[in-house]
Design a protein around this motif. Structure first.
Motif, PDB file in Angstrom:
ATOM      1  N   THR A 263     -10.664  35.159 -18.923  1.00  0.00           N
ATOM      2  CA  THR A 263      -9.434  35.931 -18.848  1.00  0.00           C
ATOM      3  C   THR A 263      -8.214  35.016 -18.946  1.00  0.00           C
ATOM      4  O   THR A 263      -7.226  35.338 -19.617  1.00  0.00           O
ATOM      5  CB  THR A 263      -9.389  36.737 -17.542  1.00  0.00           C
ATOM      6  OG1 THR A 263     -10.551  37.565 -17.462  1.00  0.00           O
ATOM      7  CG2 THR A 263      -8.140  37.607 -17.482  1.00  0.00           C
ATOM      8  N   GLU A 273      -9.948  39.092 -24.520  1.00  0.00           N
ATOM      9  CA  GLU A 273     -10.501  39.324 -23.187  1.00  0.00           C
ATOM     10  C   GLU A 273     -11.745  40.210 -23.300  1.00  0.00           C
ATOM     11  O   GLU A 273     -11.797  41.336 -22.807  1.00  0.00           O
ATOM     12  CB  GLU A 273      -9.442  39.983 -22.311  1.00  0.00           C
ATOM     13  CG  GLU A 273      -9.676  39.870 -20.827  1.00  0.00           C
ATOM     14  CD  GLU A 273      -8.470  40.348 -20.046  1.00  0.00           C
ATOM     15  OE1 GLU A 273      -8.664  40.783 -18.904  1.00  0.00           O
ATOM     16  OE2 GLU A 273      -7.333  40.291 -20.576  1.00  0.00           O
ATOM     17  N   ALA A 281     -14.754  42.880 -17.761  1.00  0.00           N
ATOM     18  CA  ALA A 281     -13.420  42.356 -17.479  1.00  0.00           C
ATOM     19  C   ALA A 281     -13.076  42.435 -15.996  1.00  0.00           C
ATOM     20  O   ALA A 281     -13.683  43.182 -15.220  1.00  0.00           O
ATOM     21  CB  ALA A 281     -12.383  43.131 -18.292  1.00  0.00           C
ATOM     22  N   ARG A 287      -6.584  40.541 -12.292  1.00  0.00           N
ATOM     23  CA  ARG A 287      -5.970  40.003 -13.516  1.00  0.00           C
ATOM     24  C   ARG A 287      -4.494  39.703 -13.288  1.00  0.00           C
ATOM     25  O   ARG A 287      -3.986  38.681 -13.761  1.00  0.00           O
ATOM     26  CB  ARG A 287      -6.141  41.007 -14.650  1.00  0.00           C
ATOM     27  CG  ARG A 287      -5.710  40.487 -16.012  1.00  0.00           C
ATOM     28  CD  ARG A 287      -5.875  41.577 -17.058  1.00  0.00           C
ATOM     29  NE  ARG A 287      -5.645  41.072 -18.393  1.00  0.00           N
ATOM     30  CZ  ARG A 287      -4.443  40.909 -18.945  1.00  0.00           C
ATOM     31  NH1 ARG A 287      -3.347  41.192 -18.242  1.00  0.00           N
ATOM     32  NH2 ARG A 287      -4.333  40.442 -20.188  1.00  0.00           N
TER      33      ARG A 287
END
Length: 303
Positions: A263, A273, A281, A287
């Motif tokens: 990431t 990504e 993810a 994130r």
């Protein structure tokens, strides 16, 4: 092949949303590594999500990487598989593409005795077109490469070194001691927290996942240890710890370090990504935290 040493990034495998190889991102990643002065490229390791891509994608990754890297640095290809025929096919393809060496773990799934492992390696060696590095990864393949197998391996001209990702300091020290009996036999470490110790004990370098994101830092650290520049070593280790805490370890899941790394590379514009299934993810809040941490790094001019 000459002695392998230095910083060897286990390259991430850049993917498109359709689970195809992202060649433009691969080119950016390789350029980024070469500009930082890395000493080789390692394909299809754990950081490259090696067991997950289909065979056709693995073959394309090897072909494109060899084309993009040319002769600037050696390319090493992990051929580990549950089927020996698949390992041999990928090895032959790697040789045709211009790779310099192969890497193999114990075959995973079935537990193996040490004698079984040695018989497997002997059979595999007969069919390989390139030098072979062993890859000790007991957390993922259920078996560690024991001392007896290593002593036999040191007598095999086709086996030229080992990467140890066990995290076991005693085992790593024993590897380095054993390697002294064979000039040109390389001992590389996987965990970054053991990189400096490995060099100080007489090891040759590291296949370090974080080198995908901060290769220049690790190359500087390698040269600082070699030149015994202790103040610089201490300063670089402090920065390395920051990366670990704020990039690789912010996701508490078992594979969170890999999620954080890929990431971060995406946020830096080096790849998309996208993860090979079954990885996925990061959560949105994770994130966002990672993105803020990377902004802090840019402010500190540490990239």
């Amino acid at each position: 092949m000459s002695l392998l040493q230095g910083v060897i990034p286990p390259l991430v495998t850049p993917l498109t949303p359709h689970q195809q190889l992202d060649v433009p991102s691969l080119e950016k990643l390789i350029r980024y590594q070469l500009q930082a002065g890395v000493h080789g490229l390692f394909l299809l390791g754990t950081t490259g999500e090696g067991p997950s891509p289909p065979h056709a994608l693995k073959a394309e990754l090897v072909k494109q990487t060899c084309l993009l890297a040319g002769t600037q640095v050696p390319v090493l290809v992990n051929i580990s598989d549950t089927a020996m025929a698949e390992s041999v096919e990928l090895a032959q393809h790697a040789a045709r593409c211009g790779a310099r060496a192969l890497v193999v773990t114990a075959p995973y799934y079935f537990p193996l005795e040490q004698e079984d492992l040695w018989l497997y390696l002997q059979q595999l060696l007969k069919q390989l077109p390139l030098p072979l590095y062993l890859y000790n990864m007991p957390s993922h393949v259920k078996v560690s490469i024991g001392t007896e197998v290593l002593q036999r391996a040191l007598q095999e001209p086709g086996i030229v070194g080992i990467k140890d990702s066990s995290g076991d300091r005693s085992y790593l020290k024993s590897l380095i001691q054993l390697a002294q009996d064979r000039p040109g036999w390389s001992v590389m470490v996987g965990p970054e927290e053991l990189f400096v110790e490995t060099l100080r004990w007489g090891g040759h370098g590291g296949v370090l996942g974080g080198a995908n994101l901060y290769p220049r830092l690790l190359v500087q650290l390698y040269h600082a240890v070699r030149s015994q520049d202790l103040p610089l070593v201490d300063a670089l280790i402090t920065r390395l710890h920051w990366y670990h805490q704020h990039v690789l370890q912010i996701v508490p899941r078992a594979n969170g370090w890999l999620t954080g790394l890929k990431t971060a590379l995406a946020l830096e514009g080096l790849c998309q990504e996208v993860f090979a299934e079954p990885l996925h993810a990061m959560a949105a809040e994770e994130r966002k935290e990672l993105e803020e941490n990377l902004k802090t790094l840019r402010t500190l001019q540490e990239f």
